[in-house]
Structure formats: structure tokens, C-alpha cells
Design an enzyme around this catalytic site. Structure first.
Site, PDB file in Angstrom:
ATOM      1  N   ARG A   1       0.795  -1.101  -0.028  1.00 55.27           N
ATOM      2  CA  ARG A   1       0.026   0.015  -0.072  1.00 55.27           C
ATOM      3  C   ARG A   1       0.770   1.176   0.016  1.00 55.27           C
ATOM      4  O   ARG A   1       0.628   2.231  -0.648  1.00 55.27           O
ATOM      5  CB  ARG A   1      -1.138   0.065   1.281  1.00 55.27           C
ATOM      6  CG  ARG A   1      -2.182  -0.619   0.993  1.00 55.27           C
ATOM      7  CD  ARG A   1      -2.538  -1.271   2.447  1.00 55.27           C
ATOM      8  NE  ARG A   1      -1.668  -2.217   2.872  1.00 55.27           N
ATOM      9  CZ  ARG A   1      -1.787  -3.712   2.379  1.00 55.27           C
ATOM     10  NH1 ARG A   1      -2.502  -4.058   1.578  1.00 55.27           N
ATOM     11  NH2 ARG A   1      -0.750  -4.504   2.615  1.00 55.27           N
ATOM     12  N   THR A   2       1.717   1.276   1.097  1.00 51.10           N
ATOM     13  CA  THR A   2       2.441   2.584   1.057  1.00 51.10           C
ATOM     14  C   THR A   2       3.315   3.036  -0.075  1.00 51.10           C
ATOM     15  O   THR A   2       3.261   4.136  -0.620  1.00 51.10           O
ATOM     16  CB  THR A   2       3.401   2.600   2.369  1.00 51.10           C
ATOM     17  OG1 THR A   2       2.590   2.120   3.605  1.00 51.10           O
ATOM     18  CG2 THR A   2       3.978   4.099   2.687  1.00 51.10           C
TER      19      THR A   2
ATOM     20  N   ARG B   1      10.931   4.147   3.924  1.00 53.16           N
ATOM     21  CA  ARG B   1      10.687   3.069   4.673  1.00 53.16           C
ATOM     22  C   ARG B   1      12.016   2.236   5.091  1.00 53.16           C
ATOM     23  O   ARG B   1      12.737   1.713   4.155  1.00 53.16           O
ATOM     24  CB  ARG B   1       9.573   2.046   4.037  1.00 53.16           C
ATOM     25  CG  ARG B   1       9.219   0.750   5.123  1.00 53.16           C
ATOM     26  CD  ARG B   1       8.322   0.114   4.814  1.00 53.16           C
ATOM     27  NE  ARG B   1       6.942   0.800   5.144  1.00 53.16           N
ATOM     28  CZ  ARG B   1       5.810   0.119   4.968  1.00 53.16           C
ATOM     29  NH1 ARG B   1       5.648  -1.124   4.628  1.00 53.16           N
ATOM     30  NH2 ARG B   1       4.722   0.880   5.228  1.00 53.16           N
TER      31      ARG B   1
HETATM   32  N1   CP Z   1      -0.366  -0.410   5.911  1.00 57.85           N
HETATM   33  C1   CP Z   1       0.657  -0.379   5.411  1.00 57.85           C
HETATM   34  O1   CP Z   1       1.759   0.349   5.697  1.00 57.85           O
HETATM   35  O2   CP Z   1       0.652  -1.267   4.255  1.00 57.85           O
HETATM   36  P1   CP Z   1       2.337  -1.701   3.518  1.00 57.85           P
HETATM   37  O3   CP Z   1       3.237  -2.626   4.544  1.00 57.85           O
HETATM   38  O4   CP Z   1       1.614  -2.723   2.444  1.00 57.85           O
HETATM   39  O5   CP Z   1       2.624  -0.494   3.009  1.00 57.85           O
END
Ligand code: CP
Length: 317
Positions: free
Chosen positions: A57-58, A108
Site C-alpha cells: 500500500r504505502t 521506509r
Molecule cells: N499499511 C501499510 O503500511 O501497508 P504496506 O506495508 O503494504 O505498505
């Protein structure tokens, strides 16, 4: 420099402005005329997505947000192995170099405090896309945006936040933002060995946000306006994780919730919400994930507009 490293750096007034922009971008994205106008906003600018931990998602919502604003995207999706970090390059050196190639860095990382370290050396804005078990501020912003849209207010709420509160960075960041609004009451639900950190409890006490800690899920649901459920962060446990039982949201838990409550989850889920719950209108987690796109478009606009203002105000050399 206009970095976004922690959830507590926004106040409610700034959040209202950000959410208005996110809403406007969401509306514009529904028409071809609106989409074309958005594409012209940051044509020729570049976002670097540096991901040293897995993400769906991020990373993809930030990249989608960048493309929809006319920007280009460069990045690494498995930075620990595919960037020169694998040869021993420090995060700081990597960020310094990438800041010369892009206008914004979305980072990240598995280490707490990595975003702060990056921001300290970056000549372009750094956005924290999750750092270890520290925080995940952009997730908290889209969570709050979703609560505003679905419930209609951000104060006077009873919010159940449950799951792995020791290592769950989204829960930590969400509590930090909720503390900015008056009369919220948080019910932290977890086994005793997965309680939320003292630093977050300190912030809540300072802001006079009431909270309790309990391991009784079912009993906590009846009064909740919002239930925010999270997975066990197995990758952050050292192999001594005790079995976690009875922390599954199923039909019986849904039956215990108010008719107008909402159920959120940052996703991914790993069994703690059963799929049969998805069709209930209170299950808002897929709408929540989509909202992430518009909030991240607004955030990119926010950091770029601010850094442009900052550069204009600098004396010319
Ligand atoms: N909610 C979230 O951070 O999802 P991801 O780890 O898929 O980015």
C-alpha cells in the site's frame, strides 16, 4: 526543510487544510478534466521511493500519487539487498546521494529513527513511510482522514486500538494524532506482553486523552465508535512470541459493535479479521486503503509547495 517524520508534527488546523486538499484531489480524480489538471501540477519533478522493508500500500500509493501529479518516480523496493546498502553504504550516505537525483524522498526502513537520520542529511524533503516499530505517520494521517469521512468528527470518540501495540507502528502514530483532539478516549486491547509503549502513554497523559489497557476484546467493543485492529508484527518479534489467541474479529465481534461504528485496519491482515466481515458496511478498511492515495497526493503537494516557498525566501547567491 519540510520533512514529515512524526505524526505529532501536525496540529488539527494543518490537518483540516491537508484533508480539504485530499478531498479536492479525490474529487478531481473522478473526472478526466480534473485528472489532466492534476497531471500538470508537478510535471518534471521526481519522487524517490526508498524501501528497505516490504510494502504494498504505502509504496504503490505514493508512486500512484506521484504519477497522478505528473511526477516521475525512481526508487528501490528491496533496498537492503538491491541498493548499495548491501555493500555496507550507510543510510545517510545513500540519502545524501539520492537527494541530488529527486525532489522528495519517501523512506521506509527497519530501524526506529531512520527517517529522522535521513532528514538530518537530506537536501530535499524526507517523508517517513514507516521506520521500524517507531512510527508510520502517513498511515495515521490516512486513518484520521478516514475517521473524519466515515464518522464525521475527530473529537469525543471512543476508539478501540488493538492487536500488537508493542511493535505496531501504525497504532502508535494513530494514538499520537488522536491526542491532538479533545475528549477522545482510547481503549488499548492487547495481551499484557504486547502493550503500547510508555512514550505513547506519556503523550496521552500530557494531552489529557483518557485511555485504558485491557486484554478483553469482546467487552470493549460495545462502546466503540471506531475499532482499529492490527496484525501481530511477527517480523519484529525475536522468536519467543507467545501464542496470541482470541484476537480475531469475526461475526460475533461485529455483532457486539454499534450499528454506526466503523472497523479499520491498516492492512495487511493475517487472519485477525475474517473475510466474512468484509461485506458489512462497517468494515471500512478497503475504503481506508484507497483514501491513502488521496492523502499521499495531498502530502506530496504539501511538502513540494512548502519547499518551493522555502527556496523562494532564500537570498539569491
Ligand atoms: N499499511 C501499510 O503500511 O501497508 P504496506 O506495508 O503494504 O505498505
Amino acid at each position: 526543510m519540510n520533512h514529515l517524520v512524526t505524526a505529532s508534527q501536525f496540529d488539527p488546523k494543518q490537518l483540516a487544510t491537508l484533508f480539504e486538499l485530499a478531498s479536492e484531489m479525490q474529487e478531481m480524480s473522478q473526472t478526466s478534466r480534473g485528472r489532466s489538471a492534476l497531471m500538470r501540477r508537478y510535471h518534471g519533478r521526481l519522487v524517490a521511493t526508498l524501501f528497505y522493508e516490504p510494502s504494498t500500500r504505502t509504496r504503490l500509493s505514493f508512486e500512484s500519487a506521484a504519477y497522478r501529479l505528473g511526477m516521475g518516480v525512481i526508487g528501490v523496493e528491496n533496498g537492503t539487498e538491491s541498493s548499495s546498502a548491501a555493500k555496507g553504504e550507510s543510510l545517510e550516505d545513500g540519502v545524501r546521494v539520492v537527494a541530488g537525483y529527486a525532489d522528495v524522498i519517501v523512506l521506509r526502513h527497519k530501524e526506529n529513527g531512520a527517517a529522522m537520520q535521513a532528514a538530518a542529511v537530506s537536501s530535499v524533503p524526507v517523508i517517513n513511510a514507516g521506520d521500524g516499530a517507531g512510527g508510520h505517520p502517513t498511515q495515521a494521517l490516512l486513518d484520521i482522514y478516514t475517521i473524519q469521512k466515515e464518522v464525521g468528527r475527530l473529537d469525543g470518540l471512543n476508539i478501540v486500538i488493538g492487536g500488537d501495540l508493542k511493535y505496531g507502528r501504525t497504532a502508535r502514530s494513530l494514538a499520537q494524532i488522536l491526542a491532538q483532539y479533545p475528549n477522545n478516549n482510547i481503549i488499548f486491547v492487547s495481551p499484557p506482553y504486547l502493550r503500547v509503549g510508555d512514550d505513547i502513554k506519556h503523550i496521552l497523559r500530557e494531552s489529557q486523552t483518557t485511555y485504558i489497557e485491557t486484554d478483553m476484546l469482546h467487552e470493549s467493543l460495545a462502546a466503540a465508535d471506531v475499532v482499529y485492529w492490527t496484525r501481530i508484527q511477527r517480523e519484529r518479534h525475536d522468536g519467543t512470541l507467545q501464542p496470541v489467541e482470541n484476537y480475531v474479529i469475526d461475526q460475533s465481534k461485529l455483532d457486539a459493535m454499534k450499528r454506526d461504528a466503523i472497523l479499520l485496519h491498516p492492512l495487511p491482515r493475517t487472519g485477525e479479521i475474517v473475510p466474512v466481515v468484509d461485506s458489512d458496511p462497517r468494515a471500512a478498511y478497503f475504503r481506508q486503503a484507497e483514501n491513502g492515495l488521496y492523502v499521499r497526493m495531498a502530502l506530496l503537494d504539501w511538502v513540494l509547495a512548502k519547499s518551493a516557498a522555502h527556496n523562494h525566501s532564500k537570498p539569491s547567491k
